[in-house]
Design a protein around this motif. Sequence first.
Motif, mmCIF file in Angstrom:
data_model
loop_
_atom_site.group_PDB
_atom_site.id
_atom_site.type_symbol
_atom_site.label_atom_id
_atom_site.label_comp_id
_atom_site.label_asym_id
_atom_site.label_seq_id
_atom_site.Cartn_x
_atom_site.Cartn_y
_atom_site.Cartn_z
ATOM 1 N N LEU A 247 0.807 -1.223 0.000
ATOM 2 C CA LEU A 247 0.000 0.000 0.000
ATOM 3 C C LEU A 247 0.839 1.272 0.000
ATOM 4 O O LEU A 247 0.422 2.287 -0.567
ATOM 5 N N LEU A 250 -0.613 4.966 0.213
ATOM 6 C CA LEU A 250 -2.077 4.879 0.225
ATOM 7 C C LEU A 250 -2.611 4.733 1.652
ATOM 8 O O LEU A 250 -3.743 5.124 1.946
ATOM 9 N N THR A 265 -7.144 5.374 5.744
ATOM 10 C CA THR A 265 -6.889 5.888 4.406
ATOM 11 C C THR A 265 -7.933 6.924 4.006
ATOM 12 O O THR A 265 -9.048 6.942 4.539
ATOM 13 N N ASP A 267 -8.553 7.008 0.684
ATOM 14 C CA ASP A 267 -9.005 6.421 -0.580
ATOM 15 C C ASP A 267 -9.169 4.920 -0.407
ATOM 16 O O ASP A 267 -8.278 4.130 -0.741
ATOM 17 N N ASP A 269 -11.085 2.867 -1.976
ATOM 18 C CA ASP A 269 -11.207 2.118 -3.232
ATOM 19 C C ASP A 269 -9.841 1.649 -3.718
ATOM 20 O O ASP A 269 -9.679 0.489 -4.130
ATOM 21 N N GLN A 270 -8.855 2.533 -3.686
ATOM 22 C CA GLN A 270 -7.521 2.147 -4.145
ATOM 23 C C GLN A 270 -6.877 1.136 -3.201
ATOM 24 O O GLN A 270 -6.154 0.234 -3.631
ATOM 25 N N ALA A 273 -8.406 -2.206 -4.044
ATOM 26 C CA ALA A 273 -7.866 -2.706 -5.305
ATOM 27 C C ALA A 273 -6.448 -3.224 -5.132
ATOM 28 O O ALA A 273 -6.085 -4.287 -5.658
ATOM 29 N N GLY A 274 -5.628 -2.488 -4.364
ATOM 30 C CA GLY A 274 -4.251 -2.906 -4.152
ATOM 31 C C GLY A 274 -4.149 -4.205 -3.377
ATOM 32 O O GLY A 274 -3.339 -5.085 -3.705
ATOM 33 N N GLU A 277 -5.369 -7.117 -5.654
ATOM 34 C CA GLU A 277 -4.404 -7.432 -6.710
ATOM 35 C C GLU A 277 -3.223 -8.219 -6.143
ATOM 36 O O GLU A 277 -2.687 -9.132 -6.792
#
Length: 306
Positions: A247, A250, A265, A267, A269-270, A273-274, A277
């Motif tokens: 991260l 982030l 955080t 954000d 959403d990011q 996603a991180g 992934e």
Amino acid sequence: MPAVSARAVVKRYGDFHAVDHVNLEVLSGGCFGVLGPNGAGKTTLMRMICCVSPLDGGRLEVLGADVRGDRRALKRRLGVVPQGQTLDDALTVRENLTTFATYHDVPRTVAGERADGLLEFAQLAARADDRTDQLSGGMQRRLLIARALVNDPELVVLDEPTTGLDPQARQLVWQRLRMLVAGGKTLLLTTHYMEEAAQLCDQLVVMDQGRIIAEGSPRELIEATVPPRAVEVLGADGLTDAVRHTLGDLAADIDGVGNRLLVATADSDQVLAGLREARLEGRGLLVRDATLEDVFLRLTGRALIE
């Protein structure tokens, strides 16, 4: 005039400072909360405010009166809901109210009328002739609140008012407390339940190790202390270093609480996603708004309830 004004208040037990130079101002009207874990000094502070335990230093005024003065006169202006169960099991529900009223020299006819009204308020009118040991835990807490109101107090002090209650009983107690505030009463309560503080309190302080470490409204404390969102990684044992590496910037902060990782955080959403992934989802991911628990974790480095 504030309901409570504390200046550098100290309470010591030997070399241990249970309350360590606390400054506090509780305005009249509304609900003021003292939030903190067990052992933070909350109950000790309440005992001094209620004229039960003497100060070892500083100055403390309640309803404009110095607590070192006429304590008996000041107690008549207070309503107190203790943390423990202090009802008289030898008396009926109604008798617990009328008998307690005599301690405040409330005339008998007034005490009877007031008891009947308070039983309606506490939703206990149908149990008026029962013994208190026949009541559920939630009913006993509501009766303790009703008992604290028999002298029509100017300030109601509640020490951990919903400890040990199930969620439904806790919600009903909260509803009664909101009614008191709407009716013009001033409430001062201690709690280690973050949700309770967020639900009830207009203003609050956070205590830890006898000191006040933050103050403001629940929303002000959250906005000033932590990012607006939190991502929880459930079942995150052994994933801390990998999550930090993945991260990077982030995450404003990453803390471990039990087998969870809390990622603060701006954000979410990011962050989600991180983590997905990189296959760092543990046993699942939970996204939520920041809470007072996150505030306490940031301020002290540990969870509110451990």
